[in-house]
Design a protein around this motif. Structure first.
Motif, PDB file in Angstrom:
ATOM      1  N   LYS A 117       8.875   4.584   6.497  1.00 46.45           N
ATOM      2  CA  LYS A 117       8.335   5.903   6.164  1.00 46.45           C
ATOM      3  C   LYS A 117       6.815   5.861   5.995  1.00 46.45           C
ATOM      4  N   ASP A 118       6.127   5.185   6.892  1.00 47.19           N
ATOM      5  CA  ASP A 118       4.671   5.131   6.810  1.00 47.19           C
ATOM      6  C   ASP A 118       4.055   5.755   8.051  1.00 47.19           C
ATOM      7  N   GLY A 119       2.722   5.695   8.119  1.00 45.71           N
ATOM      8  CA  GLY A 119       2.007   6.334   9.214  1.00 45.71           C
ATOM      9  C   GLY A 119       2.331   5.755  10.576  1.00 45.71           C
ATOM     10  N   LEU A 120       2.511   4.442  10.648  1.00 45.80           N
ATOM     11  CA  LEU A 120       2.835   3.825  11.932  1.00 45.80           C
ATOM     12  C   LEU A 120       4.138   4.376  12.492  1.00 45.80           C
ATOM     13  N   GLU A 121       5.124   4.536  11.637  1.00 46.77           N
ATOM     14  CA  GLU A 121       6.404   5.072  12.120  1.00 46.77           C
ATOM     15  C   GLU A 121       6.276   6.520  12.558  1.00 46.77           C
ATOM     16  N   ILE A 122       5.429   7.302  11.887  1.00 47.75           N
ATOM     17  CA  ILE A 122       5.194   8.682  12.320  1.00 47.75           C
ATOM     18  C   ILE A 122       4.632   8.697  13.744  1.00 47.75           C
ATOM     19  N   LEU A 153       4.886   6.338  16.051  1.00 51.66           N
ATOM     20  CA  LEU A 153       5.877   5.854  17.008  1.00 51.66           C
ATOM     21  C   LEU A 153       6.948   6.900  17.289  1.00 51.66           C
ATOM     22  N   LEU A 154       7.351   7.639  16.255  1.00 58.11           N
ATOM     23  CA  LEU A 154       8.316   8.718  16.449  1.00 58.11           C
ATOM     24  C   LEU A 154       7.719   9.827  17.314  1.00 58.11           C
ATOM     25  N   ALA A 155       6.454  10.177  17.046  1.00 58.52           N
ATOM     26  CA  ALA A 155       5.804  11.239  17.819  1.00 58.52           C
ATOM     27  C   ALA A 155       5.622  10.838  19.274  1.00 58.52           C
ATOM     28  N   ALA A 156       5.381   9.547  19.512  1.00 60.26           N
ATOM     29  CA  ALA A 156       5.206   9.066  20.878  1.00 60.26           C
ATOM     30  C   ALA A 156       6.521   8.862  21.610  1.00 60.26           C
ATOM     31  N   GLY A 157       7.639   9.009  20.912  1.00 60.92           N
ATOM     32  CA  GLY A 157       8.935   8.835  21.553  1.00 60.92           C
ATOM     33  C   GLY A 157       9.304   7.392  21.816  1.00 60.92           C
ATOM     34  N   LEU A 158       8.663   6.455  21.096  1.00 63.22           N
ATOM     35  CA  LEU A 158       8.956   5.039  21.305  1.00 63.22           C
ATOM     36  C   LEU A 158      10.099   4.565  20.416  1.00 63.22           C
ATOM     37  N   ILE A 159      10.382   5.283  19.340  1.00 62.98           N
ATOM     38  CA  ILE A 159      11.527   4.997  18.484  1.00 62.98           C
ATOM     39  C   ILE A 159      12.240   6.308  18.178  1.00 62.98           C
ATOM     40  N   ALA A 160      13.493   6.200  17.760  1.00 59.58           N
ATOM     41  CA  ALA A 160      14.277   7.378  17.391  1.00 59.58           C
ATOM     42  C   ALA A 160      14.948   7.116  16.057  1.00 59.58           C
ATOM     43  N   LEU A 161      15.056   8.172  15.255  1.00 59.42           N
ATOM     44  CA  LEU A 161      15.684   8.066  13.947  1.00 59.42           C
ATOM     45  C   LEU A 161      17.153   8.450  14.056  1.00 59.42           C
ATOM     46  N   HIS A 162      18.031   7.562  13.587  1.00 60.57           N
ATOM     47  CA  HIS A 162      19.471   7.803  13.624  1.00 60.57           C
ATOM     48  C   HIS A 162      19.986   7.883  12.189  1.00 60.57           C
ATOM     49  N   THR A 163      20.828   8.889  11.930  1.00 62.36           N
ATOM     50  CA  THR A 163      21.414   9.082  10.600  1.00 62.36           C
ATOM     51  C   THR A 163      22.922   8.898  10.698  1.00 62.36           C
ATOM     52  N   ALA A 164      23.442   7.933   9.945  1.00 62.65           N
ATOM     53  CA  ALA A 164      24.881   7.661   9.950  1.00 62.65           C
ATOM     54  C   ALA A 164      25.616   8.725   9.139  1.00 62.65           C
TER      55      ALA A 164
END
Length: 293
Positions: free
Chosen positions: A33-38, A40-51
């Motif tokens: 939950k930091d700036g780097l993850e924001i 990466l999420l905005a660039a579409g390089l990672i995706a957040l999955h909720t179980a």
């Protein structure tokens, strides 16, 4: 109807983003939950999955995997012959169960005088080698002016510094390996006597590593060991032409501190992905005595 504002440009992906991508790839994907993850999420390089239970994890997208692969290929192409040769030999040291550091900056003593209470120089030790020294913390507080007058300090930057992975101090067997990819580089190193003294002060055994044909054994001072590479960097094999002359030493406190603050190499994956960063781990423990010189 007013025009909608233009979309913001995609975030610039830096080496810190690529390092985080590699960490997510290697891990269970727990979000920070930091700036780097924001970014990466905005660039579409990672995706957040909720179980179903609400647990959130991160996964690399196809674009994220391609970004890591492209960074790896750029890093491999950018490596010089010297770097590739050093990485290949580091892998051999790691396979032998040693803990290896690359490109450390270590303070060493040259042209020193014997310290009271230090053991005598080992029989047959080279004339230009500093005698075994007492640990630095033994008398620094007692007589710093005397020590400053007795020793000449310099910064040593060995290509590879390694110790055995052991919990017994007497079995550490610290080694320095200097990698030389060309004859000119090797001859330049041999002309600097103070540099070689610094290497010897830091370790028990010091070696030169170079491709076969760069130099003949008689051109290297006899107290230095020699490893040569036969064949290409990718497919070749190393041969020990001459073992280093053994000389017992005690690692000073300053060296221990430098090792604590540095990250050792971990294995083939880290050697190939060093430009991306990542955690490091040690080799299996080895508390048996080192082989006799």
């Amino acid at each position: 109807m007013p025009a909608s504002p233009p979309a913001p440009p995609p975030p610039t992906i830096t080496r810190f983003h690529r390092t985080r991508l590699m960490q997510i790839w290697r891990s269970a994907g727990w979000p920070c939950k930091d700036g780097l993850e924001i970014d990466l999420l905005a660039a579409g390089l990672i995706a957040l999955h909720t179980a179903a239970d609400g647990c959130e994890t991160l996964r690399l997208t196809d674009d994220g995997i391609r970004t890591l692969a492209q960074a790896r290929q750029r890093g491999v192409r950018a490596l010089s012959l010297h770097d590739r040769l050093g990485q290949k030999f580091a892998a051999q040291l790691l396979a032998a169960g040693r803990i290896v550091w690359a490109e450390l900056s270590l303070r060493a003593v040259i042209d020193s005088v014997p310290v009271a209470g230090a053991p005598a120089t080992v029989a047959g030790a080279p004339s230009n080698a500093a005698p075994p020294m007492a640990p630095l913390w033994a008398d620094d507080d007692a007589a710093p002016p005397a020590r400053a007058a007795a020793n000449v300090w310099r910064m040593a930057r060995p290509d590879l510094f390694s110790v055995r992975n052991t919990s017994v101090p007497a079995y550490l067997q610290p080694m320095v390996h200097e990698v030389k990819a060309s004859r000119a580089d090797l001859l330049s190193d041999l002309r600097h006597d103070a540099k070689r003294q610094a290497y010897q002060w830091l370790c028990e055994e010091c070696y030169y590593v170079f491709p076969a044909g760069i130099a003949e054994p008689h051109e290297i001072p006899e107290h230095f060991g020699i490893w040569v590479l036969h064949g290409s960097v990718d497919e070749g094999r190393f041969e020990l032409l001459r073992p280093a002359r053994h000389n017992r030493c005690t690692l000073p406190f300053a060296v221990w501190m430098a090792l604590c603050k540095a990250t050792p190499l971990r294995g083939d994956d880290d050697l190939a992905q060093s430009q991306l960063g990542g955690p490091a781990a040690a080799a299996p423990d080895a508390d048996t005595p080192p082989p006799a010189p």
